[in-house]
Design a protein around this motif. Structure first.
Motif, PDB file in Angstrom:
ATOM      1  N   ASN A 108       0.969  -0.689   0.229  1.00 42.32           N
ATOM      2  CA  ASN A 108      -0.258  -0.249   0.125  1.00 42.32           C
ATOM      3  C   ASN A 108       0.470   1.295   0.155  1.00 42.32           C
ATOM      4  OD1 ASN A 108      -2.738  -1.603   0.083  1.00 42.32           O
ATOM      5  ND2 ASN A 108      -2.402  -1.304   1.820  1.00 42.32           N
ATOM      6  N   LEU A 109       2.026   1.329   0.647  1.00 34.24           N
ATOM      7  CA  LEU A 109       2.664   2.114   0.669  1.00 34.24           C
ATOM      8  C   LEU A 109       3.649   2.483  -1.129  1.00 34.24           C
ATOM      9  CD1 LEU A 109       4.410   3.913   3.248  1.00 34.24           C
ATOM     10  CD2 LEU A 109       6.707   2.616   1.924  1.00 34.24           C
ATOM     11  N   MET A 110       3.682   1.033  -1.242  1.00 33.83           N
ATOM     12  CA  MET A 110       4.492   2.199  -1.945  1.00 33.83           C
ATOM     13  C   MET A 110       3.049   2.358  -3.530  1.00 33.83           C
ATOM     14  SD  MET A 110       7.241  -1.300  -3.490  1.00 33.83           S
ATOM     15  CE  MET A 110       6.827  -2.429  -2.283  1.00 33.83           C
ATOM     16  N   LYS A 111       2.100   1.624  -3.605  1.00 31.28           N
ATOM     17  CA  LYS A 111       1.376   2.298  -4.567  1.00 31.28           C
ATOM     18  C   LYS A 111      -0.012   3.927  -4.558  1.00 31.28           C
ATOM     19  CE  LYS A 111      -2.910   0.309  -5.866  1.00 31.28           C
ATOM     20  NZ  LYS A 111      -4.096  -0.773  -5.259  1.00 31.28           N
ATOM     21  N   LYS A 112       0.356   4.179  -3.125  1.00 37.98           N
ATOM     22  CA  LYS A 112       0.111   5.428  -2.425  1.00 37.98           C
ATOM     23  C   LYS A 112       1.236   6.335  -2.900  1.00 37.98           C
ATOM     24  CE  LYS A 112      -0.738   8.402   1.921  1.00 37.98           C
ATOM     25  NZ  LYS A 112      -0.798   7.904   3.357  1.00 37.98           N
ATOM     26  N   TYR A 113       2.383   6.394  -2.796  1.00 40.77           N
ATOM     27  CA  TYR A 113       4.308   7.164  -3.601  1.00 40.77           C
ATOM     28  C   TYR A 113       4.053   6.558  -4.513  1.00 40.77           C
ATOM     29  CZ  TYR A 113       3.294   8.552   1.595  1.00 40.77           C
ATOM     30  OH  TYR A 113       2.873   8.748   2.870  1.00 40.77           O
ATOM     31  N   ASN A 114       3.829   6.066  -5.145  1.00 43.57           N
ATOM     32  CA  ASN A 114       3.572   6.170  -6.728  1.00 43.57           C
ATOM     33  C   ASN A 114       5.153   5.533  -7.332  1.00 43.57           C
ATOM     34  OD1 ASN A 114       1.904   6.305  -8.650  1.00 43.57           O
ATOM     35  ND2 ASN A 114       2.094   8.501  -7.416  1.00 43.57           N
ATOM     36  N   ILE A 115       5.658   4.358  -6.140  1.00 46.07           N
ATOM     37  CA  ILE A 115       7.023   3.515  -6.216  1.00 46.07           C
ATOM     38  C   ILE A 115       6.570   2.145  -7.266  1.00 46.07           C
ATOM     39  CG2 ILE A 115       8.989   2.487  -4.635  1.00 46.07           C
ATOM     40  CD1 ILE A 115       7.917   4.342  -2.313  1.00 46.07           C
ATOM     41  N   PRO A 116       7.574   2.331  -7.829  1.00 44.84           N
ATOM     42  CA  PRO A 116       7.494   0.662  -9.134  1.00 44.84           C
ATOM     43  C   PRO A 116       7.738  -0.306  -7.756  1.00 44.84           C
ATOM     44  CG  PRO A 116       9.341   1.883  -9.241  1.00 44.84           C
ATOM     45  CD  PRO A 116       9.048   2.819  -8.637  1.00 44.84           C
ATOM     46  N   THR A 117       6.251  -1.557  -8.202  1.00 43.20           N
ATOM     47  CA  THR A 117       6.197  -2.722  -7.710  1.00 43.20           C
ATOM     48  C   THR A 117       5.660  -3.386  -8.145  1.00 43.20           C
ATOM     49  OG1 THR A 117       6.065  -3.599  -5.631  1.00 43.20           O
ATOM     50  CG2 THR A 117       4.843  -2.479  -6.387  1.00 43.20           C
ATOM     51  N   ALA A 118       5.154  -4.471  -8.555  1.00 40.38           N
ATOM     52  CA  ALA A 118       4.051  -5.797  -9.497  1.00 40.38           C
ATOM     53  C   ALA A 118       3.295  -4.981  -8.781  1.00 40.38           C
ATOM     54  CB  ALA A 118       4.274  -7.261  -8.761  1.00 40.38           C
ATOM     55  N   LYS A 119       1.924  -5.655  -9.813  1.00 39.99           N
ATOM     56  CA  LYS A 119       0.593  -4.504  -9.142  1.00 39.99           C
ATOM     57  C   LYS A 119      -0.435  -5.774  -8.158  1.00 39.99           C
ATOM     58  CE  LYS A 119      -1.840  -3.006 -13.696  1.00 39.99           C
ATOM     59  NZ  LYS A 119       0.044  -3.239 -15.037  1.00 39.99           N
ATOM     60  N   TYR A 120      -1.124  -5.789  -7.664  1.00 41.71           N
ATOM     61  CA  TYR A 120      -1.266  -6.426  -6.744  1.00 41.71           C
ATOM     62  C   TYR A 120      -2.566  -6.600  -6.053  1.00 41.71           C
ATOM     63  CZ  TYR A 120      -1.294  -2.568  -3.393  1.00 41.71           C
ATOM     64  OH  TYR A 120      -1.485  -1.548  -2.471  1.00 41.71           O
ATOM     65  N   GLU A 121      -3.071  -7.341  -5.493  1.00 43.63           N
ATOM     66  CA  GLU A 121      -4.647  -7.241  -4.687  1.00 43.63           C
ATOM     67  C   GLU A 121      -4.907  -8.379  -2.894  1.00 43.63           C
ATOM     68  OE1 GLU A 121      -7.276  -5.623  -5.393  1.00 43.63           O
ATOM     69  OE2 GLU A 121      -6.664  -5.594  -7.681  1.00 43.63           O
ATOM     70  N   VAL A 122      -5.386  -7.488  -2.104  1.00 38.31           N
ATOM     71  CA  VAL A 122      -5.009  -7.635  -0.560  1.00 38.31           C
ATOM     72  C   VAL A 122      -5.776  -9.192   0.019  1.00 38.31           C
ATOM     73  CG1 VAL A 122      -4.743  -6.998   1.522  1.00 38.31           C
ATOM     74  CG2 VAL A 122      -3.402  -6.009  -0.224  1.00 38.31           C
ATOM     75  N   PHE A 123      -6.733  -9.521   0.626  1.00 39.36           N
ATOM     76  CA  PHE A 123      -7.551 -10.244   1.092  1.00 39.36           C
ATOM     77  C   PHE A 123      -7.341 -10.706   2.082  1.00 39.36           C
ATOM     78  CE2 PHE A 123      -7.412 -11.039  -3.641  1.00 39.36           C
ATOM     79  CZ  PHE A 123      -7.899 -11.049  -4.245  1.00 39.36           C
ATOM     80  N   ASP A 124      -8.738 -10.616   2.793  1.00 41.52           N
ATOM     81  CA  ASP A 124      -8.655 -11.201   4.530  1.00 41.52           C
ATOM     82  C   ASP A 124      -9.434 -12.677   4.215  1.00 41.52           C
ATOM     83  OD1 ASP A 124     -11.031 -10.135   3.929  1.00 41.52           O
ATOM     84  OD2 ASP A 124     -10.784  -8.318   6.295  1.00 41.52           O
ATOM     85  N   ASP A 125      -9.974 -13.280   3.255  1.00 42.25           N
ATOM     86  CA  ASP A 125     -11.129 -14.214   3.516  1.00 42.25           C
ATOM     87  C   ASP A 125     -10.532 -14.725   1.961  1.00 42.25           C
ATOM     88  OD1 ASP A 125     -13.988 -14.374   3.895  1.00 42.25           O
ATOM     89  OD2 ASP A 125     -13.583 -14.885   1.618  1.00 42.25           O
ATOM     90  N   ALA A 126     -10.259 -15.699   2.418  1.00 40.14           N
ATOM     91  CA  ALA A 126      -9.944 -16.951   0.817  1.00 40.14           C
ATOM     92  C   ALA A 126     -10.682 -17.182   0.130  1.00 40.14           C
ATOM     93  CB  ALA A 126      -9.495 -18.509   2.240  1.00 40.14           C
ATOM     94  N   GLN A 127     -12.281 -17.536   0.525  1.00 38.52           N
ATOM     95  CA  GLN A 127     -12.740 -18.108  -0.252  1.00 38.52           C
ATOM     96  C   GLN A 127     -12.378 -16.386  -1.616  1.00 38.52           C
ATOM     97  OE1 GLN A 127     -14.640 -20.566  -0.167  1.00 38.52           O
ATOM     98  NE2 GLN A 127     -15.005 -19.920  -2.484  1.00 38.52           N
ATOM     99  N   LYS A 128     -12.936 -15.745  -0.992  1.00 39.68           N
ATOM    100  CA  LYS A 128     -13.048 -14.778  -2.233  1.00 39.68           C
ATOM    101  C   LYS A 128     -11.481 -14.468  -2.960  1.00 39.68           C
ATOM    102  CE  LYS A 128     -15.949 -10.649  -0.188  1.00 39.68           C
ATOM    103  NZ  LYS A 128     -16.080 -10.048   0.984  1.00 39.68           N
ATOM    104  N   ALA A 129     -10.208 -14.993  -2.497  1.00 32.72           N
ATOM    105  CA  ALA A 129      -8.825 -14.550  -3.048  1.00 32.72           C
ATOM    106  C   ALA A 129      -8.825 -15.902  -3.531  1.00 32.72           C
ATOM    107  CB  ALA A 129      -7.757 -14.159  -2.358  1.00 32.72           C
ATOM    108  N   VAL A 130     -10.269 -16.653  -3.230  1.00 27.34           N
ATOM    109  CA  VAL A 130      -9.663 -18.442  -4.546  1.00 27.34           C
ATOM    110  C   VAL A 130     -10.536 -17.487  -5.755  1.00 27.34           C
ATOM    111  CG1 VAL A 130     -10.666 -20.575  -4.828  1.00 27.34           C
ATOM    112  CG2 VAL A 130      -9.655 -19.749  -2.580  1.00 27.34           C
ATOM    113  N   GLU A 131     -11.268 -16.346  -4.807  1.00 34.26           N
ATOM    114  CA  GLU A 131     -12.483 -16.451  -6.545  1.00 34.26           C
ATOM    115  C   GLU A 131     -11.693 -15.823  -7.673  1.00 34.26           C
ATOM    116  OE1 GLU A 131     -16.084 -14.645  -4.949  1.00 34.26           O
ATOM    117  OE2 GLU A 131     -16.403 -16.188  -3.904  1.00 34.26           O
ATOM    118  N   TYR A 132     -11.075 -14.452  -7.530  1.00 28.51           N
ATOM    119  CA  TYR A 132      -9.836 -13.382  -8.347  1.00 28.51           C
ATOM    120  C   TYR A 132      -9.299 -14.368  -8.705  1.00 28.51           C
ATOM    121  CZ  TYR A 132      -6.272 -10.464  -8.211  1.00 28.51           C
ATOM    122  OH  TYR A 132      -5.283  -9.492  -9.522  1.00 28.51           O
TER     123      TYR A 132
END
Ligand code: AMP
Ligand code: GLY
Length: 421
Positions: A108-132
């Motif tokens: 989230n720090l890298m996204k907020k300050y435009n520091i180059p990194t791999a695109k990503y998503e965060v999950f706190d729920d296994a089911q939603k992560a699996v669907e993703y």
């Protein structure tokens, strides 16, 4: 000065050997240390997470400077505990060590300050992560536990089904405990990897010479991820041009970003980078020296490490010049058979002298113990056999020649350090 090192690995042994070169260092303690460290410093039987006893020991023994080397005590506030006791300690406080301790925070720090990194998503729920991962339907895809996991919390899934299995083992089976309550799923990047450690006092940032880790257990980058099976310095892929880009797009912006978040970082900040076709990107941050990166970077350090530690603590890093030896260094890790899964301990080691060294190499001890004049294995990564030389090829030849002299049952090491991307 009386100096206390917190930690017990090869990195700590490399730090200790460098601190011993300083004329300012009159007494060196290490808690808890290991077999090799016990030959160079006075080891103290206090666990690296035991803040209370660590501070008590430092007070009772008039310790002037503490060096907190491992990630767990940093994340847990070991430096804060020393600050509160009025004892100077090198390393980030817990508020800043989160840059390593939470991948969700760092992404989230890298996204907020435009520091180059791999695109990503965060999950706190296994089911939603699996669907993703099923909807994305691309592979390879990378699944990462949020928290600390001994460098093993990253799974590069080669298929969508493998990603689903990884999500389940991290979030449902809790393979890495609470570290897997949240996960990051990110795009798979390609390109050579570079480790750059940097001293920073929160105001300026001074990168050290570059290095390259070899994380997989077996030759040709096969097998599981480990803490690191060997390193070289410098990293041939880290050109001056790339170094300049990293300084402007990654190093300075990261130090600034931490300041803006009210979490100024003081200590050694480790940038795990990938030189992708779109330029250098951050794979991970660590809040400390890498292990075994320290084992090839520190032998090349010319400037007094105690001076650097004091400059960082006093926020005067811009005042000192940090100098390095030319040439190269290589480190081959000798591990216990079975590492990083299951392995035996207590196996006697042969070929080391009574200080735990061999001719032509610096042997940094990691998982070893010393009893009645003999060395025994006591962990997964056992030794970091290191050599310096004018060229990388010579350093590698020397390090492997030294490895050949050391024997213990089940010893396992990679034969291709310095040869893979
Ligand atoms: P980390 O613990 O985050 O450094 O990840 C361990 C290793 O996994 C890295 O050194 C890379 O080799 C690999 N890795 C991590 N993230 C990615 C990614 N997004 N793309 C490709 N490889 C990755
Ligand atoms: N060698 C990688 C690390 O220290 O995390």
């Amino acid at each position: 000065m009386n100096i206390l090192m917190v930690g017990s690995g090869g990195r700590e042994h490399a730090l200790i050997k460098k601190l011993l070169e300083s004329p300012k260092c009159t007494k060196l303690y290490c808690a808890p240390g290991n077999g090799g460290i016990s030959r160079d410093a006075e080891t103290v039987n206090i666990g690296a997470m035991d803040k209370e006893n660590m501070v008590k020991f430092a007070k009772e023994n008039a310790v002037d400077l503490v060096f907190v080397a491992p990630d767990d005590p940093l994340a847990d506030g070991m430096v804060d505990a020393f600050d509160n006791a009025g004892i100077r300690a090198f390393g980030p406080n817990a508020g800043a060590a989160i840059i390593e301790a939470s991948k969700v925070f760092s992404k989230n720090l890298m996204k907020k300050y435009n520091i180059p990194t791999a695109k990503y998503e965060v999950f706190d729920d296994a089911q939603k992560a699996v669907e993703y991962v099923r909807t994305q339907n691309t592979a390879p895809i990378v699944v990462k536990a949020d928290g600390l996991a001994l460098g093993k919390g990253v799974i590069i899934a080669q298929t969508v089904d493998e990603a689903v299995d990884a999500i389940k083992s991290i979030m449902e089976d809790k393979k890495f405990g609470a570290s897997g309550n949240n996960i990051v799923i990110e795009e798979f990047l390609t390109g050579p990897e570079v480790s750059v450690l940097a001293f920073t006092d929160g105001k300026c940032v001074k990168p050290m010479v570059s290095s390259k880790d070899h994380k997989r257990a077996y030759d040709n980058d096969k097998g599981l991820n480990t803490g690191g099976m060997g390193t070289i310095s410098p990293n041939p892929y880290y050109t001056e041009e790339i170094a300049d880009i990293c300084m402007e797009t990654i190093f300075k912006p990261t130090v600034e970003a931490m300041n803006k978040e009210g979490r100024p970082f003081k200590g050694c900040l480790y940038f795990g980078l990938m030189i992708t076709p779109d330029g250098p990107k951050v794979i991970e941050y660590n809040a400390r020296f890498g292990d075994p990166e320290a084992q090839v970077v520190l032998p090349r350090l010319k400037t007094d490490l105690v001076d650097i530690c004091e400059a960082v603590i006093n926020e005067r890093l811009s005042d000192i010049d940090i100098e390095w030896y030319d040439g190269a260094a290589a480190c081959v890790v000798m591990a216990s058979g079975g590492y990083p899964v299951e392995y035996k301990k207590g196996i006697e080691m042969f070929g080391l002298d009574d200080m735990g060294q061999v001719d032509g190499a610096i042997v940094y001890h990691a998982g070893t113990k010393y009893e009645n004049g003999r060395f025994y294995t006591n962990g997964g990564r056992v030794l970091g056999v290191t050599a310096t030389a004018p060229t990388l090829d010579e350093a590698l030849d020397k390090a492997y020649a030294a490895v050949d002299k050391i024997k213990f049952d089940g010893a396992h090491f990679r034969h291709d350090i310095g040869k893979t991307k």
